[in-house]
Scaffold this motif. Structure first.
Motif, short mmCIF file in Angstrom:
data_model
loop_
_atom_site.label_atom_id
_atom_site.label_comp_id
_atom_site.label_asym_id
_atom_site.label_seq_id
_atom_site.Cartn_x
_atom_site.Cartn_y
_atom_site.Cartn_z
N LEU A 296 -10.93 23.20 8.44
CA LEU A 296 -10.55 24.06 7.31
C LEU A 296 -10.27 25.50 7.74
O LEU A 296 -9.90 26.34 6.94
N CYS A 297 -10.46 25.76 9.06
CA CYS A 297 -10.10 27.10 9.57
C CYS A 297 -8.58 27.23 9.62
O CYS A 297 -8.02 28.28 9.33
N VAL A 298 -7.93 26.17 10.03
CA VAL A 298 -6.46 26.20 10.18
C VAL A 298 -5.80 26.04 8.81
O VAL A 298 -6.47 25.76 7.81
N ASP A 299 -4.47 26.20 8.78
CA ASP A 299 -3.75 26.06 7.52
C ASP A 299 -3.93 24.64 6.98
O ASP A 299 -3.72 23.66 7.72
N ASN A 300 -4.27 24.52 5.71
CA ASN A 300 -4.51 23.20 5.13
C ASN A 300 -4.32 23.23 3.61
O ASN A 300 -4.47 24.27 2.98
N GLY A 301 -4.00 22.07 3.07
CA GLY A 301 -3.74 21.98 1.63
C GLY A 301 -5.00 22.07 0.78
O GLY A 301 -4.94 22.47 -0.39
#
Ligand code: KG4
Ligand code: ZN
Length: 336
Positions: A296-301
């Motif tokens: 969830l650190c990286v770009d996510n929906g």
């Protein structure tokens, strides 16, 4: 309430379904990283064209994995509309509008930075106000967060983003793109005190960051080691660079905590996966740090759906003519 979240601001094509702003029913992240690696960076036109090709399939996968159908199981749609690569944003935004129109769903445009700040809230109960530190390949932003949708920027990078500096140094180690995570792993084995990379002097800009000089100093040191065969070890350079890069974040954070009297800090963005950063914050009793889990650190929906849920619950809706925005100017300091 089940919200479908769509994120296409850069090179991740991601769609998620989140229940009640908390429970992640699915979170599909289709990374384009291999398609951009040959250029050592994200190529905007390639990114937007791949989003066009992938978005419908990624959405189908997210719905399937959630076990819900768009028609009967989804109550609303949230989509990133700023900031980011304009072509990439337009793909997700236009797709979300079409989906919402066709399925007669409420929908809302979501700010990507606010969504990064929400990511840690998916897994923790965190009181407001708190400080927020968004550190990724595109952003280095320190802010004071009053609520889900109210933030004031305290500082930002004046040149390279922190993750960008990691990636540019990693490129000289031939670690591929993006090499930040590999540089972090290498640094684990080095002596971080071997090189003293100076911190930038930014005068009155107390909360700002600058990574350009540090990046160049680390690259020069590495080249010197390679050509003149000094005693230096490339592992020690990696460790010393990492320490200087992360210490810059920590020093601004501690200053902001002292000035505002707020010691709760929410982290977000790819660099918040950094091991040294997590260790330093965990060991510092003066800071109460909240990190999203690594995916969830990286770009996510999921972070888009989670924040979108609260905005929709408040009755907020976006107009059909909502446009994508590459940058955000409503804050005191536009994102770099
Ligand atoms: O948030 P993100 O997935 O995408 C954007 O840039 O928006 O962040 C990716 C960035 C890259 O620069 C990557 O090298 C960096 O985060 N990164 C790291 C680590 N993991 C990812 N940098 C330092 N240490 C890490 N462990
Ligand atoms: Zn991001």
């Amino acid at each position: 309430m089940n919200i479908l979240g769509i994120e296409t601001s850069c090179d991740e094509c991601s769609v998620a379904v989140v229940a009640e702003g908390k429970t992640i029913l699915s979170n599909i992240v289709a990374s384009q990283v291999e398609r951009h690696a040959p250029w050592n960076g994200v190529v905007p036109e390639i990114a937007s064209r791949l989003h066009v090709e992938w978005i419908d399939e990624v959405t189908s996968q997210a719905l399937k994995a959630s076990g819900l159908s768009l028609e009967t199981g989804i109550n609303g749609i949230a989509v990133t509309y700023r900031p980011g690569l304009i072509g990439s944003l337009l793909v997700g935004l236009s797709y979300a509008k079409g989906l919402a129109w066709a399925a007669d769903k409420s929908w809302i445009g979501v700010d990507h930075i606010m969504a990064h700040l929400y990511a840690a809230h998916l897994e923790n109960e965190i009181a407001y106000p708190h400080l927020g530190l968004i550190v990724s390949g595109g952003h280095t932003i320190l802010c004071r967060v009053e609520s889900l949708d109210e933030v004031s920027i305290l500082g930002a990078t004046i040149d390279d983003a922190c993750g960008e500096a990691f990636d540019k140094v990693a490129k000289h180690y031939e670690m591929g793109y993006p090499g930040g995570v590999k540089l972090d792993a290498l640094a684990e084995n080095g002596d971080s005190g071997a090189f003293n990379f100076p911190q930038p002097r930014l005068g009155t800009r107390r909360y700002d960051f600058s990574y350009s000089g540090l990046k160049t100093a680390a690259i020069n040191q590495l080249e010197k080691f390679r050509t003149k065969r000094t005693e230096a070890s490339s592992t020690n350079i990696a460790a010393s660079f990492r320490k200087a890069a992360i210490d810059m974040l920590i020093s601004r954070l501690k200053l902001a905590a002292k000035d505002t009297g707020i010691n709760r800090v929410v982290f977000g963005g790819g660099v918040s996966a950094n091991r040294y950063l997590r260790r330093v914050v965990d060991e510092d009793s003066s800071l109460e740090g909240y990190f999203p889990s690594l995916d969830l650190c990286v770009d996510n929906g999921a972070m888009i759906a989670g924040l979108g849920y609260h905005l929709l619950l408040k009755g907020k809706r976006s107009p059909l003519n909502l446009n994508a925005q590459a940058r955000v100017s409503k804050f005191k300091c536009p994102y770099p």
